[in-house]
Design a protein around this motif. Structure first.
Motif, PDB file in Angstrom:
ATOM      1  N   PHE A  85       0.836  -1.195   0.000  1.00 58.00           N
ATOM      2  CA  PHE A  85       0.000   0.000   0.000  1.00 58.00           C
ATOM      3  C   PHE A  85       0.877   1.253   0.000  1.00 58.00           C
ATOM      4  CE2 PHE A  85      -2.560   3.343   1.880  1.00 58.00           C
ATOM      5  CZ  PHE A  85      -3.748   3.219   1.174  1.00 58.00           C
ATOM      6  N   ARG A  86       1.909   1.272   0.831  1.00 59.87           N
ATOM      7  CA  ARG A  86       2.822   2.432   0.895  1.00 59.87           C
ATOM      8  C   ARG A  86       3.530   2.641  -0.450  1.00 59.87           C
ATOM      9  NH1 ARG A  86       5.121   0.146   5.421  1.00 59.87           N
ATOM     10  NH2 ARG A  86       3.734   0.449   7.167  1.00 59.87           N
ATOM     11  N   ALA A  87       3.948   1.540  -1.071  1.00 63.71           N
ATOM     12  CA  ALA A  87       4.613   1.644  -2.377  1.00 63.71           C
ATOM     13  C   ALA A  87       3.655   2.238  -3.409  1.00 63.71           C
ATOM     14  CB  ALA A  87       5.110   0.269  -2.828  1.00 63.71           C
ATOM     15  N   GLU A  88       2.401   1.844  -3.351  1.00 64.59           N
ATOM     16  CA  GLU A  88       1.414   2.398  -4.276  1.00 64.59           C
ATOM     17  C   GLU A  88       1.182   3.881  -3.994  1.00 64.59           C
ATOM     18  OE1 GLU A  88      -1.564   2.327  -7.406  1.00 64.59           O
ATOM     19  OE2 GLU A  88       0.378   1.428  -6.976  1.00 64.59           O
ATOM     20  N   MET A  89       1.153   4.261  -2.735  1.00 59.74           N
ATOM     21  CA  MET A  89       0.999   5.685  -2.386  1.00 59.74           C
ATOM     22  C   MET A  89       2.176   6.494  -2.932  1.00 59.74           C
ATOM     23  SD  MET A  89      -1.840   6.334  -0.803  1.00 59.74           S
ATOM     24  CE  MET A  89      -1.412   7.905  -0.066  1.00 59.74           C
ATOM     25  N   ASP A  90       3.385   5.957  -2.810  1.00 61.81           N
ATOM     26  CA  ASP A  90       4.567   6.632  -3.357  1.00 61.81           C
ATOM     27  C   ASP A  90       4.449   6.786  -4.871  1.00 61.81           C
ATOM     28  OD1 ASP A  90       5.652   6.803  -0.811  1.00 61.81           O
ATOM     29  OD2 ASP A  90       7.005   5.087  -1.088  1.00 61.81           O
ATOM     30  N   ARG A  91       3.992   5.745  -5.548  1.00 64.31           N
ATOM     31  CA  ARG A  91       3.822   5.786  -7.007  1.00 64.31           C
ATOM     32  C   ARG A  91       2.792   6.847  -7.389  1.00 64.31           C
ATOM     33  NH1 ARG A  91       0.842   4.096 -11.207  1.00 64.31           N
ATOM     34  NH2 ARG A  91      -0.852   3.410  -9.856  1.00 64.31           N
ATOM     35  N   LEU A  92       1.696   6.891  -6.650  1.00 67.08           N
ATOM     36  CA  LEU A  92       0.644   7.867  -6.948  1.00 67.08           C
ATOM     37  C   LEU A  92       1.120   9.296  -6.684  1.00 67.08           C
ATOM     38  CD1 LEU A  92      -2.432   5.936  -5.525  1.00 67.08           C
ATOM     39  CD2 LEU A  92      -1.866   6.324  -7.944  1.00 67.08           C
ATOM     40  N   ARG A  93       1.907   9.485  -5.636  1.00 69.52           N
ATOM     41  CA  ARG A  93       2.464  10.818  -5.362  1.00 69.52           C
ATOM     42  C   ARG A  93       3.381  11.273  -6.508  1.00 69.52           C
ATOM     43  NH1 ARG A  93       3.170   8.633   0.054  1.00 69.52           N
ATOM     44  NH2 ARG A  93       1.503   9.465   1.353  1.00 69.52           N
ATOM     45  N   GLU A  94       4.194  10.348  -7.009  1.00 71.09           N
ATOM     46  CA  GLU A  94       5.077  10.676  -8.131  1.00 71.09           C
ATOM     47  C   GLU A  94       4.256  11.057  -9.358  1.00 71.09           C
ATOM     48  OE1 GLU A  94       8.026   8.427 -11.221  1.00 71.09           O
ATOM     49  OE2 GLU A  94       8.038   7.697  -9.165  1.00 71.09           O
ATOM     50  N   LEU A  95       3.211  10.285  -9.650  1.00 65.85           N
ATOM     51  CA  LEU A  95       2.350  10.601 -10.786  1.00 65.85           C
ATOM     52  C   LEU A  95       1.738  11.983 -10.640  1.00 65.85           C
ATOM     53  CD1 LEU A  95       0.372   7.263 -11.299  1.00 65.85           C
ATOM     54  CD2 LEU A  95       1.992   8.291 -12.886  1.00 65.85           C
ATOM     55  N   THR A  96       1.250  12.280  -9.450  1.00 67.37           N
ATOM     56  CA  THR A  96       0.621  13.576  -9.190  1.00 67.37           C
ATOM     57  C   THR A  96       1.630  14.711  -9.339  1.00 67.37           C
ATOM     58  OG1 THR A  96      -0.982  12.526  -7.724  1.00 67.37           O
ATOM     59  CG2 THR A  96      -0.720  14.900  -7.515  1.00 67.37           C
ATOM     60  N   ALA A  97       2.811  14.531  -8.767  1.00 65.27           N
ATOM     61  CA  ALA A  97       3.848  15.576  -8.851  1.00 65.27           C
ATOM     62  C   ALA A  97       4.231  15.826 -10.308  1.00 65.27           C
ATOM     63  CB  ALA A  97       5.073  15.171  -8.032  1.00 65.27           C
ATOM     64  N   ASN A  98       4.387  14.770 -11.081  1.00 62.47           N
ATOM     65  CA  ASN A  98       4.737  14.940 -12.496  1.00 62.47           C
ATOM     66  C   ASN A  98       3.599  15.575 -13.276  1.00 62.47           C
ATOM     67  OD1 ASN A  98       7.329  13.945 -12.185  1.00 62.47           O
ATOM     68  ND2 ASN A  98       6.691  11.839 -12.563  1.00 62.47           N
ATOM     69  N   GLY A  99       2.373  15.226 -12.936  1.00 65.50           N
ATOM     70  CA  GLY A  99       1.222  15.850 -13.582  1.00 65.50           C
ATOM     71  C   GLY A  99       1.127  17.330 -13.261  1.00 65.50           C
ATOM     72  N   GLU A 100       1.456  17.695 -12.051  1.00 69.16           N
ATOM     73  CA  GLU A 100       1.427  19.107 -11.658  1.00 69.16           C
ATOM     74  C   GLU A 100       2.494  19.912 -12.402  1.00 69.16           C
ATOM     75  OE1 GLU A 100       1.574  18.833  -7.399  1.00 69.16           O
ATOM     76  OE2 GLU A 100      -0.606  18.522  -7.280  1.00 69.16           O
ATOM     77  N   LYS A 101       3.627  19.271 -12.713  1.00 68.81           N
ATOM     78  CA  LYS A 101       4.651  19.947 -13.520  1.00 68.81           C
ATOM     79  C   LYS A 101       4.089  20.325 -14.886  1.00 68.81           C
ATOM     80  CE  LYS A 101       8.506  17.551 -11.376  1.00 68.81           C
ATOM     81  NZ  LYS A 101       9.479  16.486 -11.566  1.00 68.81           N
ATOM     82  N   MET A 102       3.303  19.445 -15.442  1.00 67.00           N
ATOM     83  CA  MET A 102       2.686  19.697 -16.748  1.00 67.00           C
ATOM     84  C   MET A 102       1.749  20.895 -16.656  1.00 67.00           C
ATOM     85  SD  MET A 102       2.050  18.640 -19.934  1.00 67.00           S
ATOM     86  CE  MET A 102       1.847  16.951 -20.402  1.00 67.00           C
ATOM     87  N   GLU A 103       1.017  20.973 -15.557  1.00 69.97           N
ATOM     88  CA  GLU A 103       0.097  22.091 -15.351  1.00 69.97           C
ATOM     89  C   GLU A 103       0.857  23.409 -15.202  1.00 69.97           C
ATOM     90  OE1 GLU A 103      -3.403  22.138 -15.273  1.00 69.97           O
ATOM     91  OE2 GLU A 103      -3.098  20.150 -16.146  1.00 69.97           O
ATOM     92  N   GLU A 104       2.005  23.360 -14.519  1.00 68.49           N
ATOM     93  CA  GLU A 104       2.816  24.560 -14.308  1.00 68.49           C
ATOM     94  C   GLU A 104       3.401  25.095 -15.620  1.00 68.49           C
ATOM     95  OE1 GLU A 104       5.758  23.305 -11.522  1.00 68.49           O
ATOM     96  OE2 GLU A 104       4.317  23.113  -9.876  1.00 68.49           O
ATOM     97  N   ASP A 105       3.707  24.172 -16.522  1.00 69.18           N
ATOM     98  CA  ASP A 105       4.308  24.556 -17.808  1.00 69.18           C
ATOM     99  C   ASP A 105       3.280  25.166 -18.754  1.00 69.18           C
ATOM    100  OD1 ASP A 105       6.739  23.666 -16.899  1.00 69.18           O
ATOM    101  OD2 ASP A 105       6.632  21.736 -17.940  1.00 69.18           O
ATOM    102  N   GLY A 106       2.015  24.925 -18.512  1.00 74.48           N
ATOM    103  CA  GLY A 106       0.960  25.483 -19.348  1.00 74.48           C
ATOM    104  C   GLY A 106       0.828  24.762 -20.668  1.00 74.48           C
ATOM    105  N   PRO A 107       0.043  25.366 -21.573  1.00 73.35           N
ATOM    106  CA  PRO A 107      -0.242  24.702 -22.869  1.00 73.35           C
ATOM    107  C   PRO A 107       0.946  24.612 -23.787  1.00 73.35           C
ATOM    108  CG  PRO A 107      -1.423  26.808 -22.714  1.00 73.35           C
ATOM    109  CD  PRO A 107      -0.665  26.602 -21.427  1.00 73.35           C
TER     110      PRO A 107
END
Length: 106
Positions: free
Chosen positions: A84-106
């Motif tokens: 479960f902890r490993a999955e939480m870490d994976r999901l946090r990484e996905l979220t952080a990388n997705g937020e980078k995309m949002e910061e960069d804009g279109p």
């Protein structure tokens, strides 16, 4: 289910619900409540997943009433917590990388 593969949503929520001893119907109810009714586990899905998790050693049978096959309680194991902890870490990484995309804009 490979140990290195992402958890399915059902497995994720079953492990989360089993952080304390809980019976199958309780898992169904708790998951529905946690997700605002978005995730509804059917009995076939639930008990198939429970059997897989028991075989994997991620859940354990906490208690069972001899007179009723329906009154079994399950609890997450240390190995289940690690998965479960490993999955939480994976999901946090996905979220952080997705937020980078949002910061960069279109």
């Amino acid at each position: 289910m490979d140990k290195n593969q992402p958890l399915t949503e059902a497995i994720f929520y079953i492990l989360l619900a089993a952080r304390r001893p809980i019976h199958g119907y309780g898992i169904i109810q708790e998951v529905a409540e946690m997700t605002g009714g978005r995730v509804n586990l059917g009995p076939g899905t639930l008990y198939g997943a429970i059997n897989t998790l028991l075989d994997r050693g991620w859940l354990e049978l906490y208690s069972a009433q001899d007179y009723s096959r329906k009154k079994k309680e399950y609890r997450i194991t240390p190995a289940g917590r690690a998965a479960f902890r490993a999955e939480m870490d994976r999901l946090r990484e996905l979220t952080a990388n997705g937020e980078k995309m949002e910061e960069d804009g279109p």
